[in-house]
Design an enzyme around this catalytic site. Structure first.
Site, PDB file in Angstrom:
ATOM      1  N   HIS A   1       0.841  -1.197   0.000  1.00 14.68           N
ATOM      2  CA  HIS A   1       0.000   0.000   0.000  1.00 14.68           C
ATOM      3  C   HIS A   1       0.875   1.247   0.000  1.00 14.68           C
ATOM      4  O   HIS A   1       1.809   1.366   0.806  1.00 14.68           O
ATOM      5  CB  HIS A   1      -0.931   0.028   1.211  1.00 14.68           C
ATOM      6  CG  HIS A   1      -1.834   1.229   1.227  1.00 14.68           C
ATOM      7  ND1 HIS A   1      -2.834   1.400   0.298  1.00 14.68           N
ATOM      8  CD2 HIS A   1      -1.867   2.329   2.019  1.00 14.68           C
ATOM      9  CE1 HIS A   1      -3.459   2.540   0.529  1.00 14.68           C
ATOM     10  NE2 HIS A   1      -2.877   3.133   1.573  1.00 14.68           N
ATOM     11  N   SER A   2       0.575   2.184  -0.906  1.00 19.68           N
ATOM     12  CA  SER A   2       1.273   3.461  -1.009  1.00 19.68           C
ATOM     13  C   SER A   2       2.768   3.209  -1.225  1.00 19.68           C
ATOM     14  O   SER A   2       3.142   2.558  -2.199  1.00 19.68           O
ATOM     15  CB  SER A   2       0.985   4.307   0.229  1.00 19.68           C
ATOM     16  OG  SER A   2       1.337   5.650   0.033  1.00 19.68           O
ATOM     17  N   MET A   3       3.643   3.713  -0.351  1.00 18.06           N
ATOM     18  CA  MET A   3       5.063   3.432  -0.503  1.00 18.06           C
ATOM     19  C   MET A   3       5.316   1.939  -0.641  1.00 18.06           C
ATOM     20  O   MET A   3       6.188   1.492  -1.403  1.00 18.06           O
ATOM     21  CB  MET A   3       5.851   3.969   0.702  1.00 18.06           C
ATOM     22  CG  MET A   3       7.340   3.715   0.632  1.00 18.06           C
ATOM     23  SD  MET A   3       8.258   4.079   2.157  1.00 18.06           S
ATOM     24  CE  MET A   3       7.962   2.577   3.094  1.00 18.06           C
TER      25      MET A   3
END
Length: 261
Positions: free
Chosen positions: A95-97
């Site tokens: 998720h995300s990074m």
């Protein structure tokens, strides 16, 4: 405990171990997060899918370890922790990074002959769509404002000066890593990619999420949920179903091969 096992234990948290799991899902948390963020996912997927969650340095039980502010260096280290877990099919959820990190780890594993079964890229634009971001250059108040804007951190942590002082070094390091990250030209993986994104994510447009198709020669699927950057907090069951449905053919195939032995 062997050296390999010790290294795996340092980097990977397996809250719900399952010797009979057909697949291992390695989860990569977002910037500033720790392995416990994915505890509910691990619990929901067990025992059919064993979830291993990357624990970055400088948080929780690794609080004394120095943070790493280079995503490529972090990917090198995580790859060596994940490699011994490839004794059964692997899938990644970032998720995300964490999505960018999962992609880089998948690249490294494939170069070494280990092909993940699936990469779930959540809440992150494709590595082919870099943007100039400088949250890591802001003062502490500016970093906290960004964390509040994305609504991914419990406000109790952000309102407590002592707790905030404990987590900010890791948060800033993670923002430095992801904001400076640029994939190497022509980087591609062969494993399928499933993208999950919120329809009102201020950091990831639907077009930028769809561009993940550009970095795989395998199949590509996109799922859009109502919500922002942390849409998954409001759609936990739907996210679990998306993961399970995508991996079901693999699970069925693995179990069928076990029965034939």
């Amino acid at each position: 405990m062997t050296a390999d096992a010790a290294y795996v234990e340092l980097w990977i948290r397996r809250f719900h171990r399952s010797a009979d799991a057909a697949v291992r899902l390695i989860a990569f948390p977002h910037a500033g997060a720790s392995a416990s963020y994915f505890f509910p996912m691990s619990e929901s997927l067990a025992p059919t899918i064993e979830c291993g969650i990357v624990q970055y340095p400088a948080r929780q039980d690794r609080r004394s370890d120095p943070p790493i502010d280079d995503l490529m260096a972090l990917a090198d280290l995580v790859t060596e922790a994940v490699r011994p877990l490839a004794d059964r099919p692997l899938a990644f959820f970032g998720h995300s990074m964490g999505a960018a990190l999962a992609f880089e780890v998948a690249l490294r594993l494939e170069a070494g002959g280990v092909r993940p079964a699936m990469l779930f890229a959540s809440g992150r634009r494709s590595p082919t769509r870099p943007q100039e971001e400088n949250v890591h250059r802001l003062d502490d108040a500016g970093v906290v404002r960004e964390m509040r804007r994305l609504s991914g951190t419990d406000s109790r942590f952000l309102d407590d000066e002592e707790l905030l002082a404990m987590i900010l070094p890791a948060v800033r390091s993670d923002y430095t890593a992801i904001e400076r990250y640029r994939m190497l030209p022509e980087s591609r993986i062969s494993c399928p990619i499933t993208v999950l994104t919120g329809d009102s994510d201020p950091r990831t447009s639907l077009a930028d999420a769809e561009a993940w198709e550009e970095v795989t020669t395998g199949a590509f699927t996109q799922h859009v949920f109502r919500g922002g950057h942390f849409y998954l907090a409001d759609h936990q069951s739907e996210v679990i179903n998306t993961i399970t449905d995508a991996l079901l053919p693999l699970i069925t195939g693995v179990r069928s091969s076990w029965r034939q032995r």
